[in-house]
Scaffold this motif. Sequence first.
Motif, PDB file in Angstrom:
ATOM      1  N   GLY A   1      69.698  38.272 115.275  1.00  0.00           N
ATOM      2  CA  GLY A   1      70.756  38.687 114.360  1.00  0.00           C
ATOM      3  C   GLY A   1      71.848  37.637 114.265  1.00  0.00           C
ATOM      4  O   GLY A   1      71.700  36.504 114.729  1.00  0.00           O
TER       5      GLY A   1
ATOM      6  N   SER B   1      73.080  36.746 120.168  1.00  0.00           N
ATOM      7  CA  SER B   1      72.051  37.517 119.461  1.00  0.00           C
ATOM      8  C   SER B   1      70.779  36.697 119.367  1.00  0.00           C
ATOM      9  O   SER B   1      70.820  35.498 119.051  1.00  0.00           O
TER      10      SER B   1
ATOM     11  N   SER C   1      67.896  41.805 118.895  1.00  0.00           N
ATOM     12  CA  SER C   1      67.561  41.639 117.481  1.00  0.00           C
ATOM     13  C   SER C   1      68.642  42.138 116.537  1.00  0.00           C
ATOM     14  O   SER C   1      68.542  41.931 115.331  1.00  0.00           O
ATOM     15  N   GLY C   2      69.673  42.774 117.073  1.00  0.00           N
ATOM     16  CA  GLY C   2      70.792  43.177 116.225  1.00  0.00           C
ATOM     17  C   GLY C   2      71.860  42.109 116.189  1.00  0.00           C
ATOM     18  O   GLY C   2      71.673  40.977 116.654  1.00  0.00           O
TER      19      GLY C   2
ATOM     20  N   SER D   1      66.385  50.666 123.883  1.00  0.00           N
ATOM     21  CA  SER D   1      65.551  50.494 122.694  1.00  0.00           C
ATOM     22  C   SER D   1      66.086  51.383 121.580  1.00  0.00           C
ATOM     23  O   SER D   1      67.116  52.037 121.730  1.00  0.00           O
TER      24      SER D   1
ATOM     25  N   SER E   1      72.701  41.165 122.079  1.00  0.00           N
ATOM     26  CA  SER E   1      71.723  41.988 121.368  1.00  0.00           C
ATOM     27  C   SER E   1      70.474  41.165 121.093  1.00  0.00           C
ATOM     28  O   SER E   1      70.566  40.032 120.610  1.00  0.00           O
TER      29      SER E   1
ATOM     30  N   SER F   1      67.142  47.692 117.838  1.00  0.00           N
ATOM     31  CA  SER F   1      67.684  47.032 116.648  1.00  0.00           C
ATOM     32  C   SER F   1      69.197  47.185 116.529  1.00  0.00           C
ATOM     33  O   SER F   1      69.783  46.773 115.543  1.00  0.00           O
TER      34      SER F   1
ATOM     35  N   SER G   1      67.647  52.419 117.856  1.00  0.00           N
ATOM     36  CA  SER G   1      68.700  51.904 116.964  1.00  0.00           C
ATOM     37  C   SER G   1      70.100  52.095 117.523  1.00  0.00           C
ATOM     38  O   SER G   1      71.090  51.927 116.812  1.00  0.00           O
TER      39      SER G   1
ATOM     40  N   ASP H   1      73.390  46.977 117.378  1.00  0.00           N
ATOM     41  CA  ASP H   1      74.356  45.885 117.504  1.00  0.00           C
ATOM     42  C   ASP H   1      75.142  46.015 118.801  1.00  0.00           C
ATOM     43  O   ASP H   1      75.318  47.110 119.348  1.00  0.00           O
TER      44      ASP H   1
END
Length: 798
Positions: free
Chosen positions: A238, A235, A212-213, A156, A210, A186, A158, A188
């Motif tokens: 993203g 993704s 949401s990245g 989780s 990923s 979030s 960033s 990558d």
Amino acid sequence: MMKKHDKCLFKTVVCCLSVGLISLSPILELESAKAETITYDDTAAATGKGLQNNPTWLWGRTITDVLYPGTTENPGASGNTVNVDFTTGGGNINPDTVFGGLSENNSVYNNTVNIKAGTMDFVYGGWSNSGNAYGNTVNISGGTITSTVFGGWVESGSGNAYGNTVNISGGTINGWVLGGNVESGSGDAYNNTVNISGGTIAGEVYGGWSGSGNAYANTVNIKAGTMDFVYGGWSGSGDAYNNTVNISGGTIAGEVYGGWSGSGNAYANTVHISGGTIEGYVIGGQSVSGDAYNNTVHISGGTFNRDVGGGWSGTGNAINNQVFLSGAPILTDVSLSGGKSQSSTGDVDQFTGNTLWVLNPIASSVYQIDSFQKYRFLLPNTWSDKPMLTATDIIDLTDEHDSSRIATVDRLGIASGGTMPNIGDKYTLLEATEIRGEFEPYSVVATKGISLLYDMNVAGDNDWSSITATVAGVSVNPQTKALAEGIVSGVAFINQGADLAAGQGMGSALSSANAVGAGNLSSFGAMSAGSSEYETGSHVDVDGFSLMTGLAWNAPLGQNSLVLGGFFEAGWGNYDSYNSFSGRASINGSGDTEYYGGGLLARYSLTEGLFNGLYTEASIRAGYVSTDFTSNDFEDFYGPVTAEYDSSSAYYGAHLGLGYVWQLSEKASLDFSTKYIWTHQEGDSVTVAGDPIKFDAVNSHRWRNGARFSYDFDTKSGMRFTPFIGAAYEHEFDGKASASTYGLSIDAPTLKGGTGVGEIGIGYKPAPKSPFGLNVGMQAYTGVREGVSGNFQLKYEF
């Protein structure tokens, strides 16, 4: 005691240092656990040595029999190696999960897990709860993983998962394989790699994943093995871009995607397939609700059982995608499409810019072809009546959403080498039971390599069951003239060496020989450097340095004077060429040129009688010249291409001269001369961008007429200076660098024309009878040759 303001300053400094340390702590990511190596073999497995509970912050529940470096309170996060090689069964304890490294808040990096044998559930190269996971590696050559393999995992936050690698050469994996994974954060997933050269994988393979990245620049390489779906990058919300899947063997039971996105865009992804069996769809890039564009699929081999598409979208656009076909793939029952959109609104585009490239006749037929706006064919280098591509059903040239938009054959090429097609030869580009989207015939210029241009008539044929291209004419690409600029630059540079030998070199030999007297040897030398521009129909700029050195002998004659000499010569130069063409792009080139050789010279002077001052001279020279050429301005069928060659050949030369030295006074003289200078460079054959190029021999014939005034000036100390000034006119009668390709002549650059030459310089001797002497001079040129050069002559008599 501290004063009040000192106490305030002290508190301020302490406060700042504390804040600084707190700020730096997440950057430093200090870990107390040292890197370690763990080996879980039969000895360890017998008692479960090294297995421990998971840290309390991991998963929110207790899992026993977990293998990882460090301790439950302080697990190892970086630089660790975990080796697993044990026998399953026989009382041995199987690890539940294997970690190369793990951390709650910090990055996990540069860990390695090696699996050779044994059974376990999960394998993680590196696991971070909220930091980055990078540079971790998992190598699997045997054993059984009952669930999933991750190169790097971020739970989780960033944090990013990047630069992780999974290598699989054997073993069984009952779940998925992911190079890098960002689960719910979030961050990558990028630059991760999965290499598969063997083994059995029941689940899917992802280069990078990923939630949401973005997923980008991930790579999956498959040489062997079996697996289900394959994704270069995936993704959820993203973008998926710049991912690559390379397949040369193995069996893929599901689908292959270069890049896949749920609500983002899928673009610039690439799939290369040269072997193996693919049971499902092959898609360059797919998005459920975004756009799919600029994706590419290359197929040069393998067996395919479902459709192939450049880009697919559920509700968005699918444009500017490309599909390349070459080799001998098995495509039976496969439908080819450039773009597909499942939107029923009709306001999406699945046609624009989608391109099908067919690079050789494809023996296997396909089922249908549609959604390509452009068709491009590289025809075989020897004419064939085989269709380039056949569909057993329909080829639809129209845009599904706008039937007035009809695809075109916008580019044709003929492979380099082989033979030239004849006027009237007809190639079948496409063949089907029905071709939709009738059009009027049109012309396309086809390129053969970079050298030949063919006028081709494209038309529907046989009741629109085929599309053909018929040869209507052929010509040499005028841009190929630029190739010969390298040869003419080499000749120009060799001519500069000839000027040095017939000019300053001859003068240095004469002066040195006369100083030592009859019957004696003397050394001489001359050097020249300069920069010149030659008009060749275009122009070339030649910069270079030349030298010659040798021995001269003053023959013991009773009357008059005969000087003989032998010399070695060499030159090193470079050039830039510039060519402009009407209706076509300019071509600029560059290269290096050098020569090595030797020669003989002679000068006979009358020193008595009525013809005192008259002289004749000659020289012969031979050697080897090498020239290379490079240009990035050419285009072939595919687009911009580097055209380059290396050429080497012998050169020969000679000159004859006649002159008269008019002694105006004891110290002043005027030297009139006329010279014929010949240079011959042998031809050569090279291959440029696949095309055969034959360079003919070049002959340079120059006639130079000039005069030089010199004056001897002696100082009181005995030094002698001899300043001089001169002018000449030279005419080149040939200097043409002819060439051909496939037996057709290439437009030839030439050095032909006139050049005016002006010179100024000075000679120096420490004393009139000193054995040492030198001359320095400068020449300026205008006309066909423009520029300047400087020379330096050195002589020593012994």
